[in-house]
Design a protein around this motif. Structure first.
Motif, PDB file in Angstrom:
ATOM      1  N   ILE A  92       2.717  -5.974   0.934  1.00 54.28           N
ATOM      2  CA  ILE A  92       1.491  -6.916   1.296  1.00 54.28           C
ATOM      3  C   ILE A  92       1.690  -8.061   1.267  1.00 54.28           C
ATOM      4  N   PRO A  93       2.473  -8.638   2.596  1.00 54.11           N
ATOM      5  CA  PRO A  93       2.651  -9.989   2.759  1.00 54.11           C
ATOM      6  C   PRO A  93       2.084 -11.107   2.078  1.00 54.11           C
ATOM      7  N   ASP A  94       0.681 -10.962   2.238  1.00 53.04           N
ATOM      8  CA  ASP A  94      -0.041 -12.168   1.847  1.00 53.04           C
ATOM      9  C   ASP A  94      -0.018 -12.264   0.441  1.00 53.04           C
ATOM     10  N   PHE A  95       0.438 -11.351  -0.495  1.00 49.68           N
ATOM     11  CA  PHE A  95       0.560 -11.462  -1.975  1.00 49.68           C
ATOM     12  C   PHE A  95       2.088 -11.323  -2.251  1.00 49.68           C
ATOM     13  N   ASP A  96       3.115 -11.447  -1.109  1.00 51.99           N
ATOM     14  CA  ASP A  96       4.231 -11.422  -1.601  1.00 51.99           C
ATOM     15  C   ASP A  96       4.852 -10.270  -2.088  1.00 51.99           C
ATOM     16  N   ILE A  97       4.373  -9.012  -1.812  1.00 56.95           N
ATOM     17  CA  ILE A  97       4.709  -7.936  -2.501  1.00 56.95           C
ATOM     18  C   ILE A  97       5.477  -7.039  -1.292  1.00 56.95           C
ATOM     19  N   ASN A  98       6.524  -6.557  -2.108  1.00 56.87           N
ATOM     20  CA  ASN A  98       7.453  -5.636  -1.381  1.00 56.87           C
ATOM     21  C   ASN A  98       8.050  -4.692  -2.291  1.00 56.87           C
ATOM     22  N   LYS A 114      -6.794 -14.321  -3.683  1.00 57.27           N
ATOM     23  CA  LYS A 114      -7.422 -14.907  -2.446  1.00 57.27           C
ATOM     24  C   LYS A 114      -8.336 -14.122  -1.840  1.00 57.27           C
ATOM     25  N   ALA A 115      -9.380 -14.483  -1.603  1.00 55.32           N
ATOM     26  CA  ALA A 115     -10.426 -13.399  -0.779  1.00 55.32           C
ATOM     27  C   ALA A 115     -10.099 -13.323   0.584  1.00 55.32           C
ATOM     28  N   GLY A 116     -10.355 -12.199   0.947  1.00 60.79           N
ATOM     29  CA  GLY A 116     -10.149 -11.908   2.412  1.00 60.79           C
ATOM     30  C   GLY A 116      -9.886 -10.540   2.725  1.00 60.79           C
ATOM     31  N   THR A 117      -9.585 -10.288   3.970  1.00 65.17           N
ATOM     32  CA  THR A 117      -8.945  -8.709   4.410  1.00 65.17           C
ATOM     33  C   THR A 117      -7.585  -8.959   4.914  1.00 65.17           C
ATOM     34  N   SER A 129      -2.697  -0.089   6.427  1.00 67.90           N
ATOM     35  CA  SER A 129      -3.952   0.059   5.793  1.00 67.90           C
ATOM     36  C   SER A 129      -4.364  -1.281   5.513  1.00 67.90           C
ATOM     37  N   THR A 130      -5.599  -1.334   5.000  1.00 70.42           N
ATOM     38  CA  THR A 130      -6.282  -2.685   4.788  1.00 70.42           C
ATOM     39  C   THR A 130      -6.854  -2.819   3.372  1.00 70.42           C
ATOM     40  N   LEU A 131      -6.431  -3.900   2.838  1.00 74.34           N
ATOM     41  CA  LEU A 131      -6.726  -4.415   1.457  1.00 74.34           C
ATOM     42  C   LEU A 131      -7.878  -5.556   1.860  1.00 74.34           C
ATOM     43  N   THR A 132      -9.237  -5.225   1.099  1.00 77.60           N
ATOM     44  CA  THR A 132     -10.398  -6.286   1.096  1.00 77.60           C
ATOM     45  C   THR A 132     -10.432  -6.944  -0.284  1.00 77.60           C
ATOM     46  N   VAL A 133     -10.229  -8.171  -0.580  1.00 77.35           N
ATOM     47  CA  VAL A 133     -10.534  -8.851  -1.901  1.00 77.35           C
ATOM     48  C   VAL A 133     -11.694  -9.528  -1.753  1.00 77.35           C
TER      49      VAL A 133
END
Length: 134
Positions: A92-98, A114-117, A129-133
């Motif tokens: 999940i690159p937007d959350f620095d997860i690998n 942070k909110a978003g898709t 896949s998609t993660l929506t916050v």
């Protein structure tokens, strides 16, 4: 009531119970109708983590779309078979997860800040896949 040292209050009605950290770092249980307004504002609420169950197959993640709340910890619980292939890794690159995930059951925790898709993918970026916050 939250600010009183050593005071622990437990409310059994789950929808009213919040696990809070009081000024001075002490844990206590507090409910909106038990804590005085000043104590409530000086406590920071640490709700229980959101739980996400994610099945890993040879080419996809299930469910394909996940929704969670911003600022509340998320525990991602994975289940995979021996042939999960490249989806046995999750980014999940937007959350620095690998994460390289173990065969069978595994888990990891993060806080969506942070909110978003956002997209999450396998390590080769072939399955996504998609993660929506919210």
């Amino acid at each position: 009531m939250c600010g009183i040292v050593g005071l622990h209050i437990h409310i059994s009605l789950e929808k009213w119970r919040y696990n809070t950290v009081c000024p001075g770092g002490l844990d206590c249980f507090c409910s909106g109708w038990l804590c005085p307004t000043g104590a409530r504002s000086s406590c920071r609420t640490a709700r229980r983590p959101q739980i996400v169950s994610l099945d890993l197959t040879t080419s996809s993640y299930s469910p394909n779309n996940i929704t969670m709340k911003k600022g509340i910890p998320v525990e991602v619980r994975t289940n995979s078979s021996a042939d999960a292939g490249c989806v046995s890794g999750l980014m999940i690159p937007d959350f620095d997860i690998n994460k390289a995930l173990d065969v069978g059951q595994d888990s990891f925790t993060f806080v969506p800040d942070k909110a978003g898709t956002f997209e999450f993918t396998c390590e080769m970026r072939m399955s996504s896949s998609t993660l929506t916050v919210i």
